[in-house]
Structure formats: structure tokens, C-alpha cells
Design a protein around this motif. Structure first.
Motif, PDB file in Angstrom:
ATOM      1  N   ILE A 212       0.849  -1.085  -0.027  1.00  0.00           N
ATOM      2  CA  ILE A 212       0.140  -0.099   0.169  1.00  0.00           C
ATOM      3  C   ILE A 212       0.829   1.206  -0.001  1.00  0.00           C
ATOM      4  O   ILE A 212       1.713   1.375   0.707  1.00  0.00           O
ATOM      5  CB  ILE A 212      -0.716   0.059   1.223  1.00  0.00           C
ATOM      6  N   VAL A 213       0.728   2.189  -0.943  1.00  0.00           N
ATOM      7  CA  VAL A 213       1.466   3.493  -1.153  1.00  0.00           C
ATOM      8  C   VAL A 213       0.702   4.554  -1.204  1.00  0.00           C
ATOM      9  O   VAL A 213      -0.453   4.541  -1.644  1.00  0.00           O
ATOM     10  CB  VAL A 213       2.049   3.392  -2.520  1.00  0.00           C
ATOM     11  N   GLN A 214       1.037   5.608  -0.210  1.00  0.00           N
ATOM     12  CA  GLN A 214       0.126   6.902   0.152  1.00  0.00           C
ATOM     13  C   GLN A 214       1.242   8.046  -0.354  1.00  0.00           C
ATOM     14  O   GLN A 214       2.200   7.758  -0.018  1.00  0.00           O
ATOM     15  CB  GLN A 214      -0.043   7.065   1.514  1.00  0.00           C
ATOM     16  N   HIS A 215       0.442   8.711  -1.504  1.00  0.00           N
ATOM     17  CA  HIS A 215       1.185  10.024  -1.900  1.00  0.00           C
ATOM     18  C   HIS A 215       0.401  11.098  -1.274  1.00  0.00           C
ATOM     19  O   HIS A 215      -0.875  11.284  -1.564  1.00  0.00           O
ATOM     20  CB  HIS A 215       1.328   9.843  -3.627  1.00  0.00           C
ATOM     21  N   GLN A 216       1.139  12.054  -0.510  1.00  0.00           N
ATOM     22  CA  GLN A 216       0.572  13.166  -0.116  1.00  0.00           C
ATOM     23  C   GLN A 216       1.125  14.373  -0.910  1.00  0.00           C
ATOM     24  O   GLN A 216       2.413  14.670  -0.743  1.00  0.00           O
ATOM     25  CB  GLN A 216       0.574  13.432   1.421  1.00  0.00           C
ATOM     26  N   MET A 217       0.532  15.250  -1.459  1.00  0.00           N
ATOM     27  CA  MET A 217       0.880  16.312  -2.550  1.00  0.00           C
ATOM     28  C   MET A 217       0.087  17.755  -2.388  1.00  0.00           C
ATOM     29  O   MET A 217      -1.052  17.657  -2.414  1.00  0.00           O
ATOM     30  CB  MET A 217       0.856  15.810  -3.941  1.00  0.00           C
ATOM     31  N   SER A 218       0.991  18.734  -1.844  1.00  0.00           N
ATOM     32  CA  SER A 218       0.333  20.170  -1.810  1.00  0.00           C
ATOM     33  C   SER A 218       0.599  20.724  -3.241  1.00  0.00           C
ATOM     34  O   SER A 218       1.803  21.058  -3.554  1.00  0.00           O
ATOM     35  CB  SER A 218       1.123  20.579  -0.586  1.00  0.00           C
ATOM     36  N   VAL A 219      -0.434  21.147  -3.722  1.00  0.00           N
ATOM     37  CA  VAL A 219      -0.314  21.720  -4.962  1.00  0.00           C
ATOM     38  C   VAL A 219      -0.530  23.213  -4.904  1.00  0.00           C
ATOM     39  O   VAL A 219      -1.119  23.709  -4.217  1.00  0.00           O
ATOM     40  CB  VAL A 219      -1.665  21.144  -6.075  1.00  0.00           C
ATOM     41  N   SER A 285       6.812  16.270 -13.428  1.00  0.00           N
ATOM     42  CA  SER A 285       5.843  17.188 -13.505  1.00  0.00           C
ATOM     43  C   SER A 285       5.588  17.788 -12.467  1.00  0.00           C
ATOM     44  O   SER A 285       5.290  19.210 -12.087  1.00  0.00           O
ATOM     45  CB  SER A 285       4.674  16.815 -14.218  1.00  0.00           C
ATOM     46  N   ASN A 286       5.617  16.892 -11.185  1.00  0.00           N
ATOM     47  CA  ASN A 286       5.288  17.407 -10.029  1.00  0.00           C
ATOM     48  C   ASN A 286       6.233  18.393  -9.351  1.00  0.00           C
ATOM     49  O   ASN A 286       6.089  19.327  -8.471  1.00  0.00           O
ATOM     50  CB  ASN A 286       5.155  16.160  -8.931  1.00  0.00           C
ATOM     51  N   THR A 292       5.580  21.601  -2.023  1.00  0.00           N
ATOM     52  CA  THR A 292       6.581  21.103  -1.259  1.00  0.00           C
ATOM     53  C   THR A 292       6.944  19.819  -1.732  1.00  0.00           C
ATOM     54  O   THR A 292       5.851  19.229  -2.328  1.00  0.00           O
ATOM     55  CB  THR A 292       6.276  20.984   0.336  1.00  0.00           C
ATOM     56  N   PRO A 293       7.654  19.214  -1.308  1.00  0.00           N
ATOM     57  CA  PRO A 293       8.257  17.775  -1.968  1.00  0.00           C
ATOM     58  C   PRO A 293       7.190  16.870  -1.717  1.00  0.00           C
ATOM     59  O   PRO A 293       6.615  16.790  -0.665  1.00  0.00           O
ATOM     60  CB  PRO A 293       9.647  17.272  -1.409  1.00  0.00           C
TER      61      PRO A 293
END
Length: 305
Positions: A212-219, A285-286, A292-293
Motif C-alpha cells: 500500500i502506497v500513500q502519496h501526499q501532495m500539496s499543489v 511534472s510534480n 513542497t516535495p
């Protein structure tokens, strides 16, 4: 009284929303009562509401199809779940919970729209008090179970308005809805059941764990639409991979933060996915899209659970 017709008292008990006055409801009742019979039959209700559906004609049609689809899925789940493997049972439980979350999200949007329109009407009428909305009480239901009560009431209303009478399948329809309700009850309890500690011996090269992989991204706010497009392409490509079990996206309401959950058959499948061109392109692209990373968290879950 289940006679296929509505008296004014029945009409008022069901359709009163706390905004229209008794006189306005009475006027509406006689407007719909084209037969001047002091009661409303299904044909009159159908004729009246059909003229005012507008965009909601497509909405109600989709909801009816959605309900049928869900009931079919529940029926298949009941038949297949016990015979399914541990991994298949895990995916089924996750999909049930995700379906429930999506329905609750949709309900929240509709409730917000209802509250907004009611508040606007009260302001126009200069009536600051919140109306007392009449509702049908369903026994043996928890007060917090608004979703299930509303769905039962809603589909009974559809059956009454858009049919020429109560159809014979109605009792079976309610039975199926109650089945769904019991499944949701079990999900809501969230009882944690921990089995006694056991030592599990794995065979060599056994694929016994789910990744299970969780990606948390602040755009960045100005880049949200571009990010959504890139994320959609990424999810579609990842979902098409053989080792991918499921991909889910959540957006936090307070900010422009997106969380992506990926379920892979094993760690090797996920590592292989990271080497694919679509995955590398999304990561590149991110760099432009994120404030933030990206924060990535992984977890290996025993497949048997």
C-alpha cells in the motif's frame, strides 16, 4: 394509506418542507389535482413533476441506474464473498467502504445545496427562523443514519411518482435496500478484531504481502487544473498495470492537498511501476506543480488480512 392515491393530509405530510405555507401547499395540491377528485393519483403526480424536471431528469435517471447497479453488486458480494480468497475479500471490503464514502460525499453536496436554497428562500421571505421540516421516521434506525433513511424515502418517492402504481417488485426492492443497509452497518461499527499472535512461515518467493502506497501532495493553487490532468493520466496508466489492485484519490477540503492511495500485489509490482515512463513523467511534472516535495509512505500488509 397505500391505496395508490394521496389525500391532502398525506400530500402535506410528505411534501411539506417548512418553507411553503399551508395555503401554498393547498394551492399546489389543487394545481396538481387536474381530475378535481380531492386526491392525487400517480398519473397526475407524474404529469406535474415531469414538466418541471429540467436537468434533474438526467440526474434521477442516473440515480435509478446507480441504485440498480449497487443492488446487483451487493447481491454478487453476498454470493461470492465467502468463497473468495483473502486478497479478494480484502479488495471487496475496501471497495464497499470507498463506495460508501463517495455516496456520503455526494449526499453532503446535495444537503449543502438544499440548505443554501432554503436559507435564500427564508431571507427573501424575511423569516429568519429555521423551518421545522417534516420527515418520515423509520423505527430501529440510528439518528445518524440519514443516508440510509433518505435513500429509502427517495426511491419510494421515485416509485410512486414515475410508475402507474405500486409495482409488485417494491417489497423486493426494499429487501435489497435493507441488505445494503446491514452491510453499511457492519462497516460503520469498525470493530477491531485482532487474532492471537501466530508465527507464519512463508514459502520461498511467496507473494504474501500487499503493498500500500500513500502519496501526499500539496499543489500550487494556480497549477491545480494542470495537476488534475496529469494526475488523471497517471492514475489511468497505473490502474492498467497488471500488478495494480486499486488506485484511490482524495482531496482535503481545507487546502489544495491531494492524497493518492495505491494498492499493489507486492513490492516488486510497485517497483516495476516506478520504472515506467508514465510514472517518471508524473514525478517530473510534480516539480512544477507542488509547493513542497511529495510525501510518500509505504506499508506492506499481509495478504491473508
Amino acid at each position: 394509506s397505500d391505496d395508490g392515491k394521496l389525500s391532502f393530509d398525506e400530500f402535506k405530510a410528505y411534501f411539506a418542507d417548512g418553507v411553503l405555507s399551508g395555503e401554498e401547499l393547498h394551492e399546489l395540491f389543487h394545481t396538481i389535482d387536474t381530475h378535481n377528485a380531492d386526491n392525487l393519483d400517480t398519473e397526475e403526480l407524474c404529469d406535474y413533476f415531469s414538466k418541471h424536471l429540467g436537468e434533474y431528469e438526467n440526474v434521477l435517471s442516473v440515480l435509478e441506474n446507480l441504485n440498480i447497479t449497487i443492488l446487483k453488486a451487493m447481491d454478487k458480494t453476498k454470493k461470492d464473498y465467502q468463497e473468495a480468497s483473502n486478497l479478494e475479500q480484502f479488495v471487496t471490503r475496501f471497495l464497499l467502504k470507498e463506495t460508501l464514502n463517495q455516496l456520503q460525499s455526494l449526499q453532503s453536496s446535495l444537503e449543502c445545496a438544499m440548505e443554501t436554497t432554503e436559507e435564500q428562500t427564508r431571507q427573501e421571505r424575511k423569516d429568519p427562523t429555521k423551518p421545522a421540516v417534516l420527515s418520515i421516521q423509520w423505527p430501529e434506525k440510528r439518528l445518524g443514519r440519514r443516508l440510509q433513511r433518505n435513500n429509502i424515502t427517495f426511491y419510494k418517492c421515485l416509485s410512486f411518482i414515475f410508475s402507474k402504481g405500486w409495482i409488485e417488485e417494491d417489497s423486493q426492492w426494499v429487501i435489497q435496500i435493507n441488505r445494503l443497509q446491514k452491510l453499511i452497518d457492519r462497516l460503520e461499527k469498525k470493530d477491531l478484531k485482532i487474532e492471537p499472535l501466530e508465527e507464519e512461515v512463508l514459502e520461498e518467493n511467496a507473494r504474501s504481502h500487499i503493498m500500500i502506497v500513500q502519496h501526499q501532495m500539496s499543489v500550487v493553487e494556480e497549477k491545480v487544473e494542470e495537476f488534475r490532468l496529469a494526475l488523471k493520466q497517471y492514475v489511468e496508466s497505473a490502474s492498467a498495470q497488471g500488478g495494480c489492485l486499486h488506485v484511490s484519490i482524495q482531496k482535503l477540503p481545507s487546502n489544495f492537498c491531494f492524497i493518492v492511495y495505491e494498492f499493489w500485489e507486492n513490492s516488486n509490482a510497485w517497483k516495476s511501476h516506478l520504472q515506467m515512463n508514465y510514472s517518471k513523467a508524473f514525478q517530473r511534472s510534480n516539480v512544477d506543480f507542488l509547493e513542497t516535495p511529495e510525501l510518500i509512505t509505504t506499508l506492506l500488509v499481509p495478504g491473508k488480512y
